[in-house]
Design a protein around this motif. Structure first.
Motif, mmCIF file in Angstrom:
data_model
loop_
_atom_site.group_PDB
_atom_site.id
_atom_site.type_symbol
_atom_site.label_atom_id
_atom_site.label_comp_id
_atom_site.label_asym_id
_atom_site.label_seq_id
_atom_site.Cartn_x
_atom_site.Cartn_y
_atom_site.Cartn_z
ATOM 1 N N ILE A 186 26.318 27.014 36.959
ATOM 2 C CA ILE A 186 27.134 27.060 35.746
ATOM 3 C C ILE A 186 26.274 27.658 34.644
ATOM 4 N N GLY B 74 23.312 32.829 31.672
ATOM 5 C CA GLY B 74 22.209 33.280 30.812
ATOM 6 C C GLY B 74 21.024 33.617 31.692
ATOM 7 N N ASN C 290 31.427 19.373 26.242
ATOM 8 C CA ASN C 290 32.004 20.349 27.171
ATOM 9 C C ASN C 290 33.497 20.523 26.924
HETATM 10 C C1 LIG Z 1 16.586 33.322 17.958
HETATM 11 C C2 LIG Z 1 15.944 32.970 19.264
HETATM 12 C C3 LIG Z 1 14.717 33.530 19.592
HETATM 13 C C4 LIG Z 1 14.143 33.230 20.809
HETATM 14 N N1 LIG Z 1 12.982 33.863 21.148
HETATM 15 C C5 LIG Z 1 12.453 33.652 22.368
HETATM 16 C C6 LIG Z 1 11.317 34.394 22.778
HETATM 17 O O1 LIG Z 1 10.824 35.251 22.056
HETATM 18 N N2 LIG Z 1 10.813 34.154 24.009
HETATM 19 C C7 LIG Z 1 11.354 33.216 24.836
HETATM 20 O O2 LIG Z 1 10.832 33.024 25.938
HETATM 21 N N3 LIG Z 1 12.448 32.514 24.486
HETATM 22 C C8 LIG Z 1 13.010 32.714 23.271
HETATM 23 N N4 LIG Z 1 14.125 32.032 22.904
HETATM 24 C C9 LIG Z 1 14.686 31.051 23.830
HETATM 25 C C10 LIG Z 1 15.488 31.731 24.920
HETATM 26 O O3 LIG Z 1 16.229 32.798 24.388
HETATM 27 C C11 LIG Z 1 16.406 30.724 25.565
HETATM 28 O O4 LIG Z 1 15.644 29.624 26.007
HETATM 29 C C12 LIG Z 1 17.139 31.288 26.751
HETATM 30 O O5 LIG Z 1 17.761 32.506 26.446
HETATM 31 C C13 LIG Z 1 18.170 30.288 27.235
HETATM 32 O O6 LIG Z 1 18.750 30.798 28.381
HETATM 33 P P1 LIG Z 1 19.766 29.927 29.198
HETATM 34 O O7 LIG Z 1 20.193 30.738 30.333
HETATM 35 O O8 LIG Z 1 19.156 28.591 29.455
HETATM 36 O O9 LIG Z 1 20.947 29.633 28.160
HETATM 37 P P2 LIG Z 1 22.115 30.602 27.665
HETATM 38 O O10 LIG Z 1 21.679 32.001 27.541
HETATM 39 O O11 LIG Z 1 22.686 29.957 26.459
HETATM 40 O O12 LIG Z 1 23.131 30.559 28.861
HETATM 41 C C14 LIG Z 1 23.969 29.462 29.101
HETATM 42 C C15 LIG Z 1 25.349 30.011 29.396
HETATM 43 O O13 LIG Z 1 26.166 28.944 29.839
HETATM 44 C C16 LIG Z 1 27.495 29.247 29.466
HETATM 45 N N5 LIG Z 1 28.263 28.001 29.518
HETATM 46 C C17 LIG Z 1 28.157 26.911 28.718
HETATM 47 N N6 LIG Z 1 29.008 25.949 29.123
HETATM 48 C C18 LIG Z 1 29.662 26.443 30.195
HETATM 49 C C19 LIG Z 1 30.658 25.918 31.064
HETATM 50 N N7 LIG Z 1 31.147 24.680 30.919
HETATM 51 N N8 LIG Z 1 31.119 26.700 32.071
HETATM 52 C C20 LIG Z 1 30.641 27.977 32.248
HETATM 53 N N9 LIG Z 1 29.695 28.504 31.460
HETATM 54 C C21 LIG Z 1 29.198 27.744 30.455
HETATM 55 C C22 LIG Z 1 27.347 29.820 28.069
HETATM 56 O O14 LIG Z 1 28.463 30.633 27.744
HETATM 57 C C23 LIG Z 1 26.057 30.606 28.185
HETATM 58 O O15 LIG Z 1 26.251 31.977 28.399
HETATM 59 C C24 LIG Z 1 14.752 32.316 21.696
HETATM 60 C C25 LIG Z 1 15.980 31.751 21.366
HETATM 61 C C26 LIG Z 1 16.576 32.068 20.160
HETATM 62 C C27 LIG Z 1 17.911 31.480 19.825
#
Ligand SMILES: Cc1cc2nc3c(=O)[nH]c(=O)nc-3n(C[C@H](O)[C@H](O)[C@H](O)COP(=O)(O)OP(=O)(O)OC[C@H]3O[C@@H](n4cnc5c(N)ncnc54)[C@H](O)[C@@H]3O)c2cc1C
Ligand code: FES
Length: 510
Positions: free
Chosen positions: A37, A40, A490
C-alpha cells in the motif's frame, strides 16, 4: 471520493519536470503473494526488490506514484541523518549507531547499483556533503563519526564563498531526480510481472490482504503498509511526530555554486541545500527548512520569507524564486525509522518514521522487509524494529508528547463564529460546542466538514500554504474538501450535515 491533488496544493520542481505516473485503478478481485500500500519511494523500492526475488507483487496507490511526500522531497541521498550521530550514540550506544551509519552508507551504494543495473536515467550523481553549524556541534559530530570508524568525515573550510566558518565534509554522498527514479523502478517492477494500481485506496487492511475503497479485494499472504504514516491500526503514531518543512527553488547562474549538499545546523531543525541542473544558462538551488509540528502553525508565508532571506544571504547570485512548496516528515522519538513487522501482526509490515532520510531508508526497507518476508536473518531487524521500546525513554518523546497533549485543548477554544471568509480560504467555525472545518472555494461555494480528526479526535487546523486541514496531534491531513491525504487517519473528515453518532461520542471523551 476521487483525489486529483498531490499531498499539497503547491507544485514542486520534481512534479513540474515530470509526467504524473498514473496506471489503471483496480477493477476486480485479485490474489498475490504481497500487496504493497503506497506508491512512494518506500513502497516502490520494496515492490521492486520483492518482485526481483520472484514474488508476485501488487502496489496500490491512492494518488499516483510519487504524489505523496516523495514528490515533495529534496532528494539528498546521504548517510548524514536528521539526528546527529553524537545524539544517536547517546540513545542507542556506539555499536548500534555504527550499524545505522553503515546501513545508510550501504543503501547509497545499493541505490546506485539499482540505477546502473536497470539503466535508470534519473540525473544521479555522487557529490560531497557538508555539515555546518556551531563549533561544539561540529566537534561532537566529528568525534562521533570517528568513534564509529567513519574517518573519511573530516573538518574543512566551508565550500561557500560567503561563509567563512568551517564544516565537516561527508564525502561521496549523492542526489537525483526522485520522480525519474520512481519511473525507472516502476518499469523494472512491471518487467518482473509486478502490478501497479493507481487511483486505488486501500480502505480495509487485514492479515490476509486489503479491500479497496471501491470494494475490490486483494488477497495476499503479506501486506506492506508503505503510506509514510501507517494507515493501519497500531500505536506508532505515539512514537513519532509529524513536522511540516518548507522548500524553495531558485534560479542561479550556471555553475556559480559548486555541486554540493549542505546541512546548516546553526538553527534547529536544520536547513538543507542542494543544486540541480536546469538549462544551459541556469542551475536551480533548492533550499529547505523552517520546520514546525504539523497543524501547530499557519504562517507558511513567513517561513518562505525566512528561507529566502537565508538563501539570498548565502547565495547572493540568486536570480529568481521559481518554486515554493512544503511537505511532511515523520520524526521518530529515538531518531531511527520503524521498519519491519507491524507490532502485534503476523503478516503486516510497515516502513515509517524516516525523518528527512527517506531516500536511503527506502533501500533499507526494501532489503529488510524482503528478508523478513523470505524468513532470512537481517542484522538491521532489531535496530529498526517498530516494536522497540527505546522510543519511550528519550527526551524527544516527552517533548513531543507535551506538544501533542496541548492540542486537545482546542476543543475548548472558541473559534470564528461568524467569520467573513475570502474565496479559496479555510477556517474552523463554531456551532454550539461543535467545530466545523469550513472552506470557501474559488467559486464561493462553502464546503463544511466536522473538524474532528477521524484518527483520535483532535481538532484539525487550516493550513493556508497547502490549502488543507492539518491535524496538530499526529499529522493527518485533509484536502480543503475533506479528503484524507496523510495518515495515520485512513478516511476523510465527515460531511457536516451527515455528522455521525461516532463523532458525537468522540467529542464527549475530550
Ligand atoms: C520537504 C521535504 C524534504 C525532504 N528531503 C529529503 C532529503 O533530502 N533526503 C531524504 O532522504 N529524504 C528527504 N525527505 C523525506 C523523504 O522525502 C520521505 O521520507 C519519503 O519520500 C517518504 O516516502 P514514502 O514512500 O514513505 O511516502 P510517500 O511518498 O508519502 O508515499 C506514500 C504513498 O501512500 C499513498 N497512500 C496513503 N494512504 C493510502 C491508502 N490508504 N491506499 C493507497 N495509497 C495510500 C499516498 O498517496 C502516497 O503516495 C524529505 C521530505 C520532505 C517533505
Ligand atoms: S492525527 Fe491523530 S488525532 Fe488527528
Amino acid at each position: 471520493m476521487k483525489r486529483e491533488e498531490t499531498s499539497g496544493i503547491s507544485d514542486t520542481v520534481w512534479l513540474a519536470t515530470s509526467k504524473s505516473l498514473k496506471f489503471s485503478p483496480l477493477r476486480k478481485n485479485i490474489s498475490v503473494d504481497v500487496v504493497i500500500i503506497g506508491g512512494g519511494i518506500s513502497g516502490m523500492t520494496i515492490a521492486y526488490m520483492l518482485a526481483n526475488s520472484g514474488k508476485k507483487v501488487a502496489v496500490v496507490e491512492d494518488g499516483w506514484l510519487g504524489s505523496g511526500e516523495t514528490g515533495r522531497t529534496t532528494a539528498h541521498i546521504s548517510y548524514q541523518l536528521d539526528m546527529d550521530y553524537s545524539e544517536l550514540i547517546k540513545i542507542h550506544g556506539e555499536e548500534k549507531a555504527k550499524i545505522v551509519a553503515e546501513s545508510h552508507k550501504q543503501a547509497i551504494d545499493i541505490l546506485e547499483s539499482i540505477i546502473k543495473k536497470e539503466g535508470i536515467d534519473c540525473d544521479f550523481e555522487r557529490l560531497d556533503g557538508y555539515f555546518s553549524g556551531n563549533r561544539k556541534d561540529l566537534k561532537n559530530e566529528l568525534k562521533a563519526m570517528h568513534s564509529l570508524g567513519f574517518h573519511e568525515v573530516r573538518p574543512v573550510n566551508s565550500p561557500i564563498n560567503s561563509v567563512k566558518t568551517s564544516c565537516l565534509l561527508f564525502p561521496w554522498q549523492a542526489q537525483f531526480h526522485v520522480i525519474k527514479y520512481i519511473k525507472g523502478l516502476a518499469n523494472a517492477f512491471i518487467k518482473n510481472k509486478g502490478q501497479i494500481f493507481t487511483g486505488t485506496r486501500a480502505e480495509k487492511i487485514d492479515e490476509n490482504g486489503i479491500q479497496t475503497e471501491k470494494g475490490f479485494r486483494i488477497n495476499a499472504r503479506h501486506v506492506v503498509v508503505a503510506t509514510n504514516a501507517p494507515v493501519n491500526e497500531n500505536s506508532l503514531y505515539m512514537k513519532q511526530a509529524a513536522y511540516r518543512t518548507y522548500v524553495l527553488a531558485a534560479l542561479i547562474p550556471k555553475n556559480s555554486v559548486s555541486r554540493i549538499l549542505l546541512w546548516d545546523t546553526e538553527i534547529r531543525p536544520y536547513r538543507y541545500i542542494r543544486i540541480k541542473d536546469y538549462n544551459e544558462s541556469s542551475d536551480i538551488l533548492i533550499a529547505g527548512g523552517e520546520d514546525h509540528r504539523t497543524g501547530q502553525k499557519n504562517d507558511g508565508r513567513k517561513r518562505y520569507l525566512a528561507l529566502e532571506t537565508f538563501a539570498r544571504k548565502l547565495f547572493p547570485m540568486i536570480k529568481k524564486i521559481t518554486f515554493r512548496w512544503s511537505g511532511q516528515v515523520l520524526e521518530s522519538n529515538d531518531g531511527l525509522a520503524f521498519i519491519g513487522k507491524n507490532p502485534g501482526s503476523e503478516n503486516i509490515y510497515v516502513a515509517t518514521g524516516e525523518s528527512g532520510n527517506g531516500m536511503t531508508y527506502s533501500v533499507i526497507a526494501g532489503i529488510l522487509i524482503s528478508d523478513l518476508i523470505f524468513g532470512r536473518k537481517n542484522p538491521w531487524e532489531e535496530i529498526y524494529n517498530p516494536g522497540r521500546k527505546s522510543v519511550f525513554m528519550t527526551k524527544r518523546f516527552f517533548q513531543e508528547t507535551v506538544k501533542t497533549a496541548e492540542q486537545y485543548i482546542d476543543w475548548l477554544k472558541i473559534e470564528n463564529v461568524y467569520p467573513k471568509m475570502k474565496k479559496n480560504e479555510g477556517t474552523i467555525l463554531q456551532s454550539g460546542l461543535k467545530k466545523i472545518a469550513a472552506y470557501k472555494d474559488r467559486k464561493g461555494k462553502m464546503h463544511l466538514h466536522s473538524a474532528v480528526c477521524p484518527h483520535r479526535g483532535c481538532i484539525v487546523q487550516w493550513n493556508d500554504s497547502e490549502k488543507s486541514f492539518d491535524c496538530p496531534c499526529h499529522g493527518s491531513r485533509f484536502t480543503a474538501e475533506g479528503y484524507v491525504v496523510n495518515g495515520p487517519a485512513n478516511k476523510g473528515l465527515s460531511k457536516w450535515k451527515e455528522e455521525s453518532k461516532e463523532w458525537k461520542e468522540k467529542g464527549k471523551d475530550r
